[in-house]
Design a protein around this motif. Structure first.
Motif, PDB file in Angstrom:
ATOM      1  N   ALA A  92       0.837  -1.190   0.000  1.00  0.00           N
ATOM      2  CA  ALA A  92       0.000   0.000   0.000  1.00  0.00           C
ATOM      3  C   ALA A  92       0.869   1.236   0.000  1.00  0.00           C
ATOM      4  O   ALA A  92       1.988   1.229   0.480  1.00  0.00           O
ATOM      5  N   SER A  93       0.361   2.339  -0.563  1.00  0.00           N
ATOM      6  CA  SER A  93       1.120   3.581  -0.545  1.00  0.00           C
ATOM      7  C   SER A  93       1.118   4.135   0.856  1.00  0.00           C
ATOM      8  O   SER A  93       0.280   3.816   1.682  1.00  0.00           O
ATOM      9  N   SER A  94       2.115   5.012   1.156  1.00  0.00           N
ATOM     10  CA  SER A  94       2.266   5.530   2.505  1.00  0.00           C
ATOM     11  C   SER A  94       1.944   7.001   2.544  1.00  0.00           C
ATOM     12  O   SER A  94       1.741   7.648   1.528  1.00  0.00           O
ATOM     13  N   ALA A 161       6.627   2.385   1.570  1.00  0.00           N
ATOM     14  CA  ALA A 161       7.604   2.972   0.652  1.00  0.00           C
ATOM     15  C   ALA A 161       7.048   4.298   0.162  1.00  0.00           C
ATOM     16  O   ALA A 161       6.218   4.345  -0.755  1.00  0.00           O
ATOM     17  N   ALA A 162       7.473   5.380   0.777  1.00  0.00           N
ATOM     18  CA  ALA A 162       6.931   6.698   0.458  1.00  0.00           C
ATOM     19  C   ALA A 162       7.329   7.116  -0.952  1.00  0.00           C
ATOM     20  O   ALA A 162       8.353   6.706  -1.496  1.00  0.00           O
ATOM     21  N   THR A 163       6.495   7.953  -1.528  1.00  0.00           N
ATOM     22  CA  THR A 163       6.732   8.509  -2.856  1.00  0.00           C
ATOM     23  C   THR A 163       6.793  10.033  -2.755  1.00  0.00           C
ATOM     24  O   THR A 163       6.627  10.607  -1.670  1.00  0.00           O
ATOM     25  N   ALA A 164       6.979  10.686  -3.893  1.00  0.00           N
ATOM     26  CA  ALA A 164       7.009  12.150  -3.913  1.00  0.00           C
ATOM     27  C   ALA A 164       5.700  12.732  -3.402  1.00  0.00           C
ATOM     28  O   ALA A 164       5.687  13.794  -2.763  1.00  0.00           O
ATOM     29  N   ALA A 343      15.226  11.759  -2.364  1.00  0.00           N
ATOM     30  CA  ALA A 343      15.496  12.761  -3.404  1.00  0.00           C
ATOM     31  C   ALA A 343      14.406  13.829  -3.468  1.00  0.00           C
ATOM     32  O   ALA A 343      14.722  15.032  -3.525  1.00  0.00           O
ATOM     33  N   PRO A 344      13.125  13.467  -3.473  1.00  0.00           N
ATOM     34  CA  PRO A 344      12.101  14.521  -3.467  1.00  0.00           C
ATOM     35  C   PRO A 344      12.167  15.406  -2.226  1.00  0.00           C
ATOM     36  O   PRO A 344      11.830  16.591  -2.297  1.00  0.00           O
TER      37      PRO A 344
END
Length: 623
Positions: A92-94, A161-164, A343-344
Motif C-alpha cells: 500500500a502507498s504511505s 515505501a513513500a513517494t514524492a 530525493a524529493p
C-alpha cells in the motif's frame, strides 16, 4: 489469521505449561508477558520463524515452545543465526503523519477467543495484506500495524515505501506547523516550551529502553549491549538539547558593541524553517536523534527519512512524540527508498535546509539538488580514518583501542579508524597481540549475552565487505586474520574480525571506506612519515594517535587533516562536543552548541537612537 490471535496463543501456551499470565503487552515485535515477574518473548524474524525467549528461563522457554508449536508447528530458537533482515516495498502507498492507530489489532486476551489456526509450516503461510495508512497531518510516523506480524511469521517485513506525493504531504504538514498562528505554538514559542517536549521524549525513551534496544537489535543486527548503550545516548541527547533550548531564550537580543553611540544593535537567533533530515542505518535511532533533537530545540519543524534498512525505532520515536502530544506537524517521519523519498525531500522547494548522514556519493547528489535553490546543507559523510601508534605505548591497552576503533558495531561506523599505522619497532609484537585479541571476540547472535560482534545490516553490505577482502587478496595483501564467515554461524550476515597486512597506499582496501569489521595495517619509521600517510586520503572525518609523549600527541593533533582527533583512544563520542569532518567527509558540525547552530539563522537588528536627523541629504527648500 489476525494479529489478535497471538496473545491468545501465548495465553493458551502458558496455561499448558503452568505459567500464570496476567496480561500480554505487544510492543513492536516484542511480546511482554506479565506474570509474577516479567517474561519477554520475541516474535523472531529468523529463517525458521519462532517465538524465542530473550531472557531465557525454564518458564520462558516452555511458553515460547508451546506458543511456537501452536503458531508454526515448530519449537523456539533461542540462539538462532541472525535474520536475513530483508525489506520489500509495501503493498500500500504511505503517507506523512500517523498511519492509523498505533497498534491496531494487537488485542488483549478476552473470554471470546477466535479459533486456533491450523498448524502449518512457515512457507505455507499466506502473505498479509497491508492496510493503507490513514492520511493525517500529525507529529508522528508512518505506523504500519501489519509490519511486525509479517516480520514475525514470514521472516520478512514490509514498511511503507513513500513517494514524492507522500513527501508533499509531510512537507506541507511541517510548513503549516512552523507558521501556524504566527509560530506562537512552536517556532516562535519560548525555548522553555520546546524543552518541555524534549524532556518528555527523553523520559519515554528511558521508560522503553529495553524494548527499543531489542527492536534496534532485531532490525539492524547490532549486539544488544550496544543498542542498550545507544538508547542511553538517545535520551541524553534529547535532555541536552532541552537545556540548550531553554538557554536560547537568554541569548536572544544579545547586544553588539558599535563605534557610534547613536546606534544600538542586537542579534536574534531564529529557526531556519522546515528541515529535511536524512539518516543512516548504522545507528538508526541515535543518528536520527542527533538531528531531530537540535532541530526541534531550535524551533524548526522537520521531515525525517530514516534508512529503509533500519526504520523501526524511528517509527517508534514517532509514536512517542504522539504520546507526549508534540504539536501536529512538528515532526513527520516517512519511510522509503532514497530515489523515491529522499530525493524529493532534498529537492523540495519548501524545505529550507537538508541535513544528511550517509555516503559521499549520495551527499554529492543532495548538494547538487540543494544548489538549484541555494539551499543550505550539512553533510556527515564517509571516512577512512587513521590510527597512529608509536613505540612507547602499553601494547595491550593500545590493541584494545585499535579493535574498538574498527570492530565496534561490526565496523559500520563512519569514523572507524580502519587504517592502522604502527611504528616499525613494535609492529610484529603489536600484530601478534591484535590477532590474539581479535580471535577472542565473541561473534554470535546479537541477542546472546556477551556478544561483541553481531551481523552486518544486510546481504548487500555483507557481499560488499567480502568483495573488498577478496580484492585486497588479489592485489597482493595478506589476510592475517579473519576474512570469512565464522565457522559456527552457518547462516546470517556474519564476518570475522579481519586484519589485513602487506598493504600499499594504492590498494583499494587502503583508500576506500569498507564499512565493516576490517582493519588494514602499514608500518612507519618517523613521525613525519606517519602524518603523511595519515593525511593521504580524500576523507577527513577523524584520526587518532596513541603515544605516551604528550607533546608529540599535541603536534599530531594539529597536523591531522580531520574534524575530530582522539588521543590515546578511538571513537569516544559526547553530545557536548562537535562532530563532523573535512574534505570528502562533509561539512557542518553536529552535537554540542554547534549542532543547535546548524538549525538557526542569525538576524541583525539595528536601531537609530538619536533625535537628530541623519543629515546625509540636503533637505529641500521650504516654500
Amino acid at each position: 489469521m489476525g494479529l489478535s490471535i497471538i496473545p491468545h496463543l501465548i495465553s493458551d501456551a502458558a496455561s499448558t505449561t503452568g505459567v500464570q499470565i496476567k496480561k500480554v503487552v505487544r510492543r513492536g515485535v516484542i511480546l511482554q508477558l506479565q506474570y509474577p515477574t516479567p517474561l519477554v518473548l520475541v516474535a523472531s524474524p529468523f529463517d525458521h520463524p519462532t517465538l524465542a525467549a530473550v531472557r531465557p528461563s525454564k518458564a520462558a522457554a516452555a511458553v515460547a515452545a508451546a506458543a511456537s508449536r501452536a503458531l508454526l508447528g515448530s519449537g523456539p530458537s533461542i540462539a538462532s543465526p541472525w535474520p536475513r533482515n530483508r525489506r520489500s516495498r509495501a503493498a500500500a502507498s504511505s503517507s506523512a503523519g500517523a498511519g492509523g492507530s498505533r497498534r491496531s489489532g494487537a488485542a488483549s486476551p478476552s473470554s471470546t477467543r477466535p479459533p486456533r489456526p491450523p498448524s502449518v509450516r512457515p512457507a505455507a503461510l499466506p502473505p498479509v495484506a497491508l492496510p493503507r495508512p490513514l492520511r493525517q497531518h500529525t507529529a508522528s510516523a508512518l505506523l504500519n500495524s501489519a509490519f511486525c506480524f509479517v516480520c514475525a511469521v514470514n521472516g520478512e517485513g514490509d514498511i511503507p515505501a513513500a513517494t514524492a506525493e507522500d513527501v508533499e504531504i509531510a512537507v506541507a504538514a511541517a510548513r503549516d506547523a512552523f507558521s501556524r498562528d504566527g509560530g506562537r505554538h512552536w517556532s516562535r514559542a519560548p525555548g522553555a516550551v520546546r524543552a518541555k517536549f524534549l524532556r518528555a521524549i527523553a523520559a519515554k525513551i528511558k521508560d522503553r529502553k529495553s524494548d527499543l534496544a531489542l527492536l534496534e537489535t532485531l532490525d539492524s543486527g547490532k549486539p544488544l549491549d550496544e543498542t542498550n548503550a545507544d538508547m542511553d545516548d538517545v535520551a541524553a541527547c534529547f535532555e541536552y538539547y532541552a537545556d540548550l533550548a531553554e538557554s536560547l531564550d537568554e541569548k536572544q537580543r544579545s547586544p553588539i558593541s558599535l563605534p557610534m553611540e547613536n546606534f544600538k544593535s542586537h542579534i536574534l537567533k531564529e529557526p531556519i524553517g522546515v528541515v529535511g533530515l536524512i539518516t543512516p542505518w548504522n545507528y538508526p535511532l541515535l543518528m536520527a536523534t542527533w538531528k531531530v533533537a537540535p532541530s526541534l530545540a531550535a524551533g524548526c519543524t522537520a521531515v525525517l527519512k530514516p534508512s529503509e534498512l533500519a526504520s523501526l525505532t524511528c517509527l517508534e520515536l514517532g509514536a512517542i512524540c504522539m504520546e507526549v502530544a508534540l504539536p501536529p506537524g512538528v515532526l513527520n517521519i516517512i519511510t522509503g527508498l532514497g530515489p523515491e523519498a529522499g530525493a524529493p525531500l532534498s529537492s523540495h522547494p519548501h524545505v529550507d535546509k537538508v541535513a544528511f548522514t550517509g555516503s559521499t556519493e549520495t551527499g554529492k547528489r543532495i548538494m547538487t539538488a540543494a544548489a538549484q535553490m541555494v539551499k543550505p546543507v550539512s553533510l556527515e559523510l564517509g571516512g577512512k580514518s587513521p590510527l597512529i601508534v608509536f613505540d612507547d605505548v602499553d601494547i595491550d591497552k593500545a590493541v584494545e583501542w585499535a579493535m574498538f576503533g574498527v570492530f565496534a558495531n561490526a565496523g559500520q561506523v563512519c569514523s572507524a579508524t580502519s587504517r592502522l599505522l604502527l611504528h616499525e619497532k613494535i609492529a610484529k609484537q603489536f600484530l601478534d597481540r591484535l590477532v590474539a585479541w581479535a580471535k577472542n571476540i565473541k561473534v554470535s547472535d546479537p541477542l546472546e549475552e556477551g556478544c561483541r560482534l553481531g551481523s552486518v545490516v544486510s546481504e548487500e553490505q555483507y557481499e560488499k565487505i567480502k568483495k573488498f577482502i577478496s580484492t585486497a587478496r588479489s592485489e597482493g595483501a595478506t589476510i592475517l586474520c579473519g576474512g570469512a564467515r565464522p565457522q559456527h554461524l552457518r547462516r546470517g550476515f556474519f564476518i570475522e574480525p579481519t586484519i589485513i597486512t602487506d598493504v600499499s597506499t594504492s590498494m583499494q582496501i587502503w583508500r576506500e571506506e569498507v564499512f565493516g569489521p576490517v582493519i588494514c595495517v602499514k608500518e612507519f619509521r618517523t613521525e613525519s612519515e606517519a602524518v603523511e600517510l595519515a593525511n593521504d586520503t580524500h576523507y577527513g572525518l577523524a584520526g587518532a594517535v596513541i603515544s605516551n609523549d604528550e607533546e608529540r600527541c599535541q603536534r599530531i593533533s594539529k597536523a591531522l587533516h580531520s574534524g575530530i582527533v582522539w588521543i590515546n583512544c578511538s571513537q569516544p563520542t559526547f553530545v557536548q562536543a562537535p562532530w563532523g569532518g573535512n574534505k570528502r567527509s562533509g561539512f557542518g558540525r553536529e552535537l554540542g552548541e554547534w549542532g543547535l547552530d546548524n538549525y538557526l539563522t542569525i538576524k541583525q537588528v539595528t536601531k537609530y537612537c538619536s533625535d537628530e536627523p541623519w543629515g546625509w541629504y540636503q533637505p529641500p527648500s521650504k516654500l
